[in-house]
Design an enzyme around this catalytic site. Sequence first.
Site, mmCIF file in Angstrom:
data_model
loop_
_atom_site.group_PDB
_atom_site.id
_atom_site.type_symbol
_atom_site.label_atom_id
_atom_site.label_comp_id
_atom_site.label_asym_id
_atom_site.label_seq_id
_atom_site.Cartn_x
_atom_site.Cartn_y
_atom_site.Cartn_z
ATOM 1 N N GLY A 1 0.815 -1.204 0.000
ATOM 2 C CA GLY A 1 0.000 0.000 0.000
ATOM 3 C C GLY A 1 0.849 1.254 0.000
ATOM 4 C CG HIS B 1 3.827 26.008 -23.926
ATOM 5 N ND1 HIS B 1 3.872 24.642 -24.022
ATOM 6 C CD2 HIS B 1 4.863 26.486 -24.664
ATOM 7 C CE1 HIS B 1 4.892 24.294 -24.797
ATOM 8 N NE2 HIS B 1 5.513 25.403 -25.202
#
Length: 463
Positions: free
Chosen positions: A179, A442
Site C-alpha cells: 500500500g 506553456h
Amino acid sequence: MSDSFDVIVIGSGPGGYVCAIRAAQLGLKVACVEKRATLGGTCLNVGCIPSKALLQSSEEFHKAVHALKDHGVLVGDVKLDLARMQARKGEVVGANTKGVEFLFRKNKVTWLKGTGRITTPGSVDVDGTAYAAKAIIIATGSDSVPLPGVTVDEKQIVTSTGALELESVPGHLVVVGGGVIGLELGSVWKRLGAEVTVVEFLDRIVPGMDTEIATAFQRILQKQGIKFRLATKVTGATAGADSVSLTVEPVKGGAAETLNADIVLVAIGRRPYTEGLGLEAVGVELDERKRVKVDAHWATNVPGIYAIGDVIAGPMLAHKAEDEGVALAEILAGQAGHVNYGAIPGVVYTWPEVASVGQTEEELKTAGIAYTVGKFPFTANGRARAMGDVDGFVKILADKATDRLLGAHILGPDAGTLIAELTTAIEFGASAEDVARICHAHPTLSEAVKEAALAVDGRALHI
C-alpha cells in the site's frame, strides 16, 4: 469539575487541531486533549511530515548520484550523511509541531496535556482531572495494524514509526504490504541504497487505485529496482542478532520459503485508535471494524459526542479529517458544514507521484455507468521532457452522456499538485470540455491535464 468548555477535542492530529482552531475562530471556548509532548498527532510527528521530509531528502540524494549528470551537473563523489538527513527531518517536524502550538495560542485554544477519557456525555477526564464540555469530539486517529505471527520491536521489525528512525541503510529491507505507506518508505530506503522487496497478500499493489494506473506504477517501481512478491502471505518472523527470517508462502497454497532481511517493515494498513477512551462505558456505538459510527453530521448515537477522521469510516487521509473538522466546528457554531466525499484526492508521494480523485474505471463498471476515457502521456509533454521526468500519464473519466467529470488519475511528476485542478473541477461539477477549454500556461506539466481532457473527445493536440 476543573473547567468547562463549549468543545473538547480529543486528539491533536490534522482533524483534531484544525477542528479546534476553527471552533475557536467561531467564538467557541475550546480545549484540545493531547498526550504527546508535542501537538500534531501521528501525521506531524511520525507520519505524513517526517516521511515527506525523508522522501524529499532521499530524492535529492538519488538525483545527485544518478540524474544530475544528465543535466550537465557533475558533483563528484556523492556521500550520504544519514545522521544529517535524519536531523533535518527532525527540524521539519519540530517547525510544524511548534507551528500548531503557536496557532493554539493565537486562537486561544487550551491544550489539555495528558490522556483523555470520556466519563459521561458531558465530561472528559484528563489524567485524573475532570473537564466539562457541551460537545466532545473524538479525533484520536489510527494506529498500525499488527501482523499475526510477527512481533514488532521497532528495531529490526518495524512499523512506519521505526522505519523513519533507522540509523543506517539496511542491506535488504522487506516491506510487508504493497500500500501507500510501504511503497513510500520502501522508495526512501531504495534511493539510499537498500535492496527492497515488497511482499503483498493481494495479486496487485495499492488496492483501490485505478487498475491501469496501479499496473503502470508497479512497472515504474520495478524499473527503479524494487522487487515484488505478490499473492504472497507472511506466516512468521524470527529476529536474530542482526537479521530477520521471514516465512512466506503463496496465498493459493504451495511450499513455504524463507526471506532473509536486515529490516522488516510491517505496513499492512491502519486501524482506528479507540481504546481507552471510555466509549463502551458511555454507550458510543462502533462498527465491525471498531470505527466510531456517526451520522451525516459526525454525531454518534450519544448526544453531545462526535467523531471525525481516521476513527470513522472513509479514507484515512489527513485532509479528509481536516475538512470534517472544519465542517463539524461550523455545525456546532450554528452554521452549515459539508464535506463532498466524492472530491477527496489521494496521493502516493513516491517519484513519480500517483494521485487520484473521484471514481476508478472499476467502480464505474460495477455501478453500470457509461463513461469515456481520455489519456495523455508525459512523454509528449514539453516540460516533462525538459525535466527528464516522462514516466506516467494523465487519465480522465467522464460521463458518456453528459461529459461530467467522474474521476481523474495521474501517474507522473508532481501528480499530487496537478490533481488539485481536477479536484476543483469535480467539486464544481465541471465537464471534460470545461477543463479542455481552460488556458493552461506553456510549458507546464498541467498541459498534460488539458490534453487528457481534450482526449476524452478524441481531439488531443500533441499526440
